[in-house]
Design an enzyme around this catalytic site. Sequence first.
Site, PDB file in Angstrom:
ATOM      1  CG  ASN A  63      34.798  48.688  35.599  1.00 38.34           C
ATOM      2  OD1 ASN A  63      34.633  49.552  36.057  1.00 38.34           O
ATOM      3  ND2 ASN A  63      34.863  47.617  35.760  1.00 38.34           N
ATOM      4  CG  HIS A  90      29.859  49.959  34.829  1.00 38.01           C
ATOM      5  ND1 HIS A  90      30.637  51.438  35.392  1.00 38.01           N
ATOM      6  CD2 HIS A  90      30.084  49.850  35.411  1.00 38.01           C
ATOM      7  CE1 HIS A  90      31.940  50.837  35.683  1.00 38.01           C
ATOM      8  NE2 HIS A  90      31.523  49.195  36.058  1.00 38.01           N
ATOM      9  CB  CYS A  93      30.432  50.264  39.423  1.00 37.93           C
ATOM     10  SG  CYS A  93      31.960  49.372  39.191  1.00 37.93           S
TER      11      CYS A  93
HETATM   12  O1  UT7 Z   1      32.318  47.255  37.409  1.00 39.88           O
HETATM   13  C1  UT7 Z   1      31.360  45.881  37.464  1.00 39.88           C
HETATM   14  C2  UT7 Z   1      32.336  44.862  38.346  1.00 39.88           C
HETATM   15  N1  UT7 Z   1      33.266  43.492  37.500  1.00 39.88           N
HETATM   16  C3  UT7 Z   1      32.314  43.007  36.478  1.00 39.88           C
HETATM   17  O2  UT7 Z   1      31.455  43.530  35.938  1.00 39.88           O
HETATM   18  C4  UT7 Z   1      33.077  42.171  35.722  1.00 39.88           C
HETATM   19  C5  UT7 Z   1      32.058  40.921  35.613  1.00 39.88           C
HETATM   20  N2  UT7 Z   1      33.097  39.398  35.522  1.00 39.88           N
HETATM   21  C6  UT7 Z   1      33.398  39.722  34.120  1.00 39.88           C
HETATM   22  O3  UT7 Z   1      33.980  40.523  33.591  1.00 39.88           O
HETATM   23  C7  UT7 Z   1      34.021  38.330  33.371  1.00 39.88           C
HETATM   24  O4  UT7 Z   1      33.407  37.768  34.184  1.00 39.88           O
HETATM   25  C8  UT7 Z   1      35.792  38.528  33.811  1.00 39.88           C
HETATM   26  C9  UT7 Z   1      36.264  39.207  32.448  1.00 39.88           C
HETATM   27  C10 UT7 Z   1      36.732  38.771  34.871  1.00 39.88           C
HETATM   28  C11 UT7 Z   1      36.534  36.534  33.397  1.00 39.88           C
HETATM   29  O5  UT7 Z   1      35.800  36.204  32.433  1.00 39.88           O
HETATM   30  P1  UT7 Z   1      35.179  34.846  32.214  1.00 39.88           P
HETATM   31  O6  UT7 Z   1      34.801  34.451  30.973  1.00 39.88           O
HETATM   32  O7  UT7 Z   1      34.123  34.503  33.032  1.00 39.88           O
HETATM   33  O8  UT7 Z   1      36.698  34.175  32.055  1.00 39.88           O
HETATM   34  P2  UT7 Z   1      36.183  32.839  34.286  1.00 39.88           P
HETATM   35  O9  UT7 Z   1      36.645  33.533  35.140  1.00 39.88           O
HETATM   36  O10 UT7 Z   1      35.319  32.015  34.058  1.00 39.88           O
HETATM   37  O11 UT7 Z   1      38.387  32.626  33.638  1.00 39.88           O
HETATM   38  C12 UT7 Z   1      38.225  31.599  32.489  1.00 39.88           C
HETATM   39  C13 UT7 Z   1      39.812  31.526  32.461  1.00 39.88           C
HETATM   40  C14 UT7 Z   1      40.281  30.687  33.487  1.00 39.88           C
HETATM   41  O12 UT7 Z   1      41.198  29.534  33.568  1.00 39.88           O
HETATM   42  P3  UT7 Z   1      40.471  28.066  33.404  1.00 39.88           P
HETATM   43  O13 UT7 Z   1      39.284  27.722  34.594  1.00 39.88           O
HETATM   44  O14 UT7 Z   1      39.677  27.862  32.673  1.00 39.88           O
HETATM   45  O15 UT7 Z   1      41.973  27.313  33.365  1.00 39.88           O
HETATM   46  C15 UT7 Z   1      41.078  31.889  34.296  1.00 39.88           C
HETATM   47  O16 UT7 Z   1      42.219  31.344  35.385  1.00 39.88           O
HETATM   48  O17 UT7 Z   1      40.529  32.537  31.860  1.00 39.88           O
HETATM   49  C16 UT7 Z   1      41.764  32.544  32.453  1.00 39.88           C
HETATM   50  N3  UT7 Z   1      42.149  33.856  33.254  1.00 39.88           N
HETATM   51  C17 UT7 Z   1      42.738  34.393  32.559  1.00 39.88           C
HETATM   52  N4  UT7 Z   1      43.820  33.830  31.484  1.00 39.88           N
HETATM   53  C18 UT7 Z   1      44.254  35.265  30.514  1.00 39.88           C
HETATM   54  C19 UT7 Z   1      41.019  34.499  33.848  1.00 39.88           C
HETATM   55  N5  UT7 Z   1      42.064  35.861  33.858  1.00 39.88           N
HETATM   56  C20 UT7 Z   1      42.752  36.349  32.437  1.00 39.88           C
HETATM   57  C21 UT7 Z   1      43.391  36.328  31.887  1.00 39.88           C
HETATM   58  N6  UT7 Z   1      44.307  36.265  31.206  1.00 39.88           N
HETATM   59  N7  UT7 Z   1      43.855  38.063  32.645  1.00 39.88           N
END
Ligand code: UT7
Length: 328
Positions: A285, A255, A114
């Site tokens: 993204n 980004h 990215c």
């Molecule tokens: O370009 C550079 C590369 N990428 C990035 O910069 C992305 C960086 N990271 C992020 O943007 C965030 O960490 C995410 C958007 C990927 C995730 O957000 P988060 O607030 O960190 O969520 P999390 O991974 O802690 O997940 C929270 C909950 C989990 O459930 P439990 O374990 O709390 O029951 C996940 O399983 O949300 C769940 N979850 C979803 N639920 C519904 C994860 N993905 C989804 C989804 N829909 N698509």
Amino acid sequence: MAYGVKVLATGRYLPERVLTNFDLEKIVDTTDEWIRTRTGIETRHIAAEDEATSDMGTQAALRAMEEANVKPEEIDLILVATLSPDKIFPNTACFVQKKIGAVNASCFSIEAACSGFVFGFQIAASMIQTGLYKRALLIGAEMLSSVVNWDDRTTCVLFGDGAGAVVLAQCPESENCFVASDTGSNGEYTDILHVQSGGTADPLTVEKLQNKQNCLEMSGKEVFKIAVNSMVSSAKISLEQANLTIDDIDWIIPHQANLRIIAAVGDRLGINKDKCYINVHRYGNTSAASIPIALDELVRADKIKRGDHILFVAFGGGLTWGSTILKW
Ligand code: UT7
């Protein structure tokens, strides 16, 4: 002898098909509400079956060249930043060269995920400033729909396809737009945002293919924290290099990975929210394409004035990060 470098024009291309959060609700166990509140994303564009990364890059490039009034044979350097190349080799820039007929260009691709466009800007601008090349086409193009695991709700909702391009040209030093740049990497984190298999270190087998090990995997939370820290520190390094403060910046183009990352970076840099360009809600993204797509939107909406300071700041797999300051 040192020369200046300036941006002659910009272009972008987004494939026609739009995939909404509601469409994704039918593919994986997710909701529009979760995606919007955790990422800010509402829609993303997805390439057609007969489109490849170089096709999107070519469209963006042609639009930028038309705007710049530059002929294909006048381009002497083509750089394509991408993590989703047409093929392992030849490099994607060669495919763009063929499609636009830039017969005099030297072509290579940049593999910095990215952050690729920011790395590419540093490379192209430096090569022009030293007098090696006169007119460069710098493209960020991605077909991430071909890299994501469509069964993995934690990643497939985040990404989109598209391309952005700039035509850079040599100019007198007094008109130089490339004010500062910083890039950095940390190979200790190669495994928190990557494609596990398919390269020489871990060749694909039928079993690995069935396990989707040829697709992108990410430790989202870990990536999030490092993304914010490294984007903020890189932006500060470029500001210091340029002898500017954040108040001197007219537009920050971060980004577009996640609205929460953009907001955290903006807050920590202390920039007025109105100066922070955001389109992640429309495109998701698009990795190396996100900054040039955003830049083209700003340029074509006439929102950038001559003399404005623009700050690009990016972050991606590698891990890699970087920032660029331009004086328009
Ligand atoms: O370009 C550079 C590369 N990428 C990035 O910069 C992305 C960086 N990271 C992020 O943007 C965030 O960490 C995410 C958007 C990927 C995730 O957000 P988060 O607030 O960190 O969520 P999390 O991974 O802690 O997940 C929270 C909950 C989990 O459930 P439990 O374990 O709390 O029951 C996940 O399983 O949300 C769940 N979850 C979803 N639920 C519904 C994860 N993905 C989804 C989804 N829909 N698509």
